[in-house]
Design a protein around this motif. Structure first.
Motif, PDB file in Angstrom:
ATOM      1  N   GLY A  88      39.464  32.818  39.491  1.00 28.21           N
ATOM      2  CA  GLY A  88      39.415  34.260  39.609  1.00 28.21           C
ATOM      3  C   GLY A  88      40.635  34.953  39.049  1.00 28.21           C
ATOM      4  O   GLY A  88      41.612  34.313  38.637  1.00 28.21           O
ATOM      5  N   PHE A  89      40.571  36.293  39.072  1.00 30.32           N
ATOM      6  CA  PHE A  89      41.646  37.129  38.541  1.00 30.32           C
ATOM      7  C   PHE A  89      42.021  38.193  39.557  1.00 30.32           C
ATOM      8  O   PHE A  89      41.226  38.575  40.412  1.00 30.32           O
ATOM      9  N   LEU A  90      43.250  38.702  39.406  1.00 34.60           N
ATOM     10  CA  LEU A  90      43.747  39.809  40.205  1.00 34.60           C
ATOM     11  C   LEU A  90      44.172  40.933  39.272  1.00 34.60           C
ATOM     12  O   LEU A  90      44.811  40.686  38.244  1.00 34.60           O
ATOM     13  N   GLY A  91      43.838  42.173  39.658  1.00 40.46           N
ATOM     14  CA  GLY A  91      44.278  43.335  38.904  1.00 40.46           C
ATOM     15  C   GLY A  91      43.409  43.641  37.705  1.00 40.46           C
ATOM     16  O   GLY A  91      42.651  42.802  37.238  1.00 40.46           O
ATOM     17  N   THR A  92      43.560  44.867  37.222  1.00 43.51           N
ATOM     18  CA  THR A  92      42.850  45.283  36.010  1.00 43.51           C
ATOM     19  C   THR A  92      43.778  46.096  35.118  1.00 43.51           C
ATOM     20  O   THR A  92      43.347  47.005  34.424  1.00 43.51           O
ATOM     21  N   GLY A  93      45.077  45.776  35.157  1.00 45.17           N
ATOM     22  CA  GLY A  93      46.034  46.534  34.378  1.00 45.17           C
ATOM     23  C   GLY A  93      45.714  46.569  32.899  1.00 45.17           C
ATOM     24  O   GLY A  93      45.667  47.620  32.273  1.00 45.17           O
ATOM     25  N   MET A  94      45.492  45.398  32.317  1.00 47.21           N
ATOM     26  CA  MET A  94      45.069  45.291  30.920  1.00 47.21           C
ATOM     27  C   MET A  94      45.924  46.138  29.981  1.00 47.21           C
ATOM     28  O   MET A  94      45.417  46.771  29.055  1.00 47.21           O
ATOM     29  N   ALA A  95      47.240  46.158  30.254  1.00 44.19           N
ATOM     30  CA  ALA A  95      48.180  46.852  29.370  1.00 44.19           C
ATOM     31  C   ALA A  95      47.809  48.313  29.138  1.00 44.19           C
ATOM     32  O   ALA A  95      48.102  48.886  28.101  1.00 44.19           O
ATOM     33  N   GLY A  96      47.138  48.938  30.129  1.00 46.38           N
ATOM     34  CA  GLY A  96      46.808  50.348  30.022  1.00 46.38           C
ATOM     35  C   GLY A  96      45.628  50.672  29.126  1.00 46.38           C
ATOM     36  O   GLY A  96      45.398  51.840  28.814  1.00 46.38           O
ATOM     37  N   LEU A  97      44.858  49.654  28.705  1.00 42.54           N
ATOM     38  CA  LEU A  97      43.708  49.921  27.843  1.00 42.54           C
ATOM     39  C   LEU A  97      42.669  50.755  28.595  1.00 42.54           C
ATOM     40  O   LEU A  97      42.476  50.586  29.797  1.00 42.54           O
ATOM     41  N   PRO A  98      41.959  51.644  27.908  1.00 41.09           N
ATOM     42  CA  PRO A  98      40.979  52.498  28.589  1.00 41.09           C
ATOM     43  C   PRO A  98      39.781  51.726  29.138  1.00 41.09           C
ATOM     44  O   PRO A  98      39.090  52.210  30.032  1.00 41.09           O
TER      45      PRO A  98
END
Length: 273
Positions: A88-98
């Motif tokens: 699994g993964f934590l967060g959805t920051g994704m470097a600020g991508l829309p």
């Protein structure tokens, strides 16, 4: 999870983040965490690890029966983690991508369609950002007595003084540009039909532990438009399944443990209750 394992660590974060330097070091650090009794392994900077380091860390975790999760900081982290078969993964920051890039969605769908792949969980943790941006506009909720009632007086005073003027705080993890894309990425994960797990991210600026969990549910529903039941299931049944505790808790069925409370009103209409 204990200290997270990553490739780059700031000097002041060395007690709760460990740098991995080579495959042997990766294996040794996972073994140390397992012997300390952690419930799962948490990795970060996946795009910076060598293939040998990742193979060693994941292999040692599997040998010791530990699930492996990672921070979704950049698209390359997610693609590499999905390919590795982590849990699994934590967060959805994704470097600020829309939004999540197309290659991430494609890799995600390929993993979910594989009948032999391990179940994949994702804890978006969006409310920390959205709550902080909300407090910039209206800090009045910080005056709510119950929000800090459980804190020792010294800690309460310190927390409130640090948030005396949220409008001037410019913490590097919480720019408004990141907050705007949180709902779009959450909806993409919901549409992918993976196992969404509710995590509060309590403890970040302005996100008090007494409020963080219900705020995560409320932001999913009122802020991002997800169905209420989807959010409640993510906080109960799916969270229990993700942690391997689905046989003990997470649902209101005979034989499982549950904490049940009564509230005034209908939580399926007003989840903030």
């Amino acid at each position: 999870a204990g200290p997270q394992l990553r490739k780059q660590v700031a000097p002041e974060a060395g007690d709760w983040q460990w740098v991995v330097e080579g495959a042997l070091d990766a294996r040794a650090r996972v073994a140390r965490l397992a012997e300390a009794g952690v419930d799962y392994l948490l990795l970060a900077d996946l795009d910076l690890w060598t293939a040998e380091e990742l193979a060693a860390a994941v292999g040692e975790a599997r040998a010791r029966g530990l699930p492996v999760h990672a921070w979704a900081e950049r698209p390359a982290d997610v693609i590499r983690g999905i390919t590795l078969g982590i849990d699994g993964f934590l967060g959805t920051g994704m470097a600020g991508l829309p939004a999540l890039p197309e290659e991430v969605i494609l890799t995600l769908h390929q993993r979910l369609l594989d009948p032999l792949a391990r179940p994949l969980s994702w804890s978006p943790g969006i409310s920390g950002l959205l709550n902080f941006e909300s407090l910039r506009a209206n800090p009045e909720p910080l005056d709510d007595g119950p929000a800090t009632a459980a804190l020792p007086p010294l800690v309460r005073a310190d927390v409130l003084s640090s948030l005396a003027d949220p409008g001037r705080v410019d913490w590097w993890e919480m720019p408004a540009s990141q907050a705007r894309g949180q709902c779009a990425r959450l909806r993409q994960l919901d549409e992918a039909k993976l196992r969404l797990v509710l995590g509060s991210d309590a403890g970040v600026p302005g996100h008090l532990h007494s409020r963080a969990t219900w705020q995560e549910i409320d932001f999913w529903v009122s802020g991002c438009g997800l169905p209420v039941l989807r959010a409640i299931q993510a906080a109960t049944r799916d969270a229990a399944l993700a942690m391997g505790a689905g046989h003990e808790a997470g649902a209101l069925v005979p034989g499982l443990y549950a904490d049940v409370i009564a509230v005034r009103g209908d939580v399926l209409r007003h989840p903030a209750l």
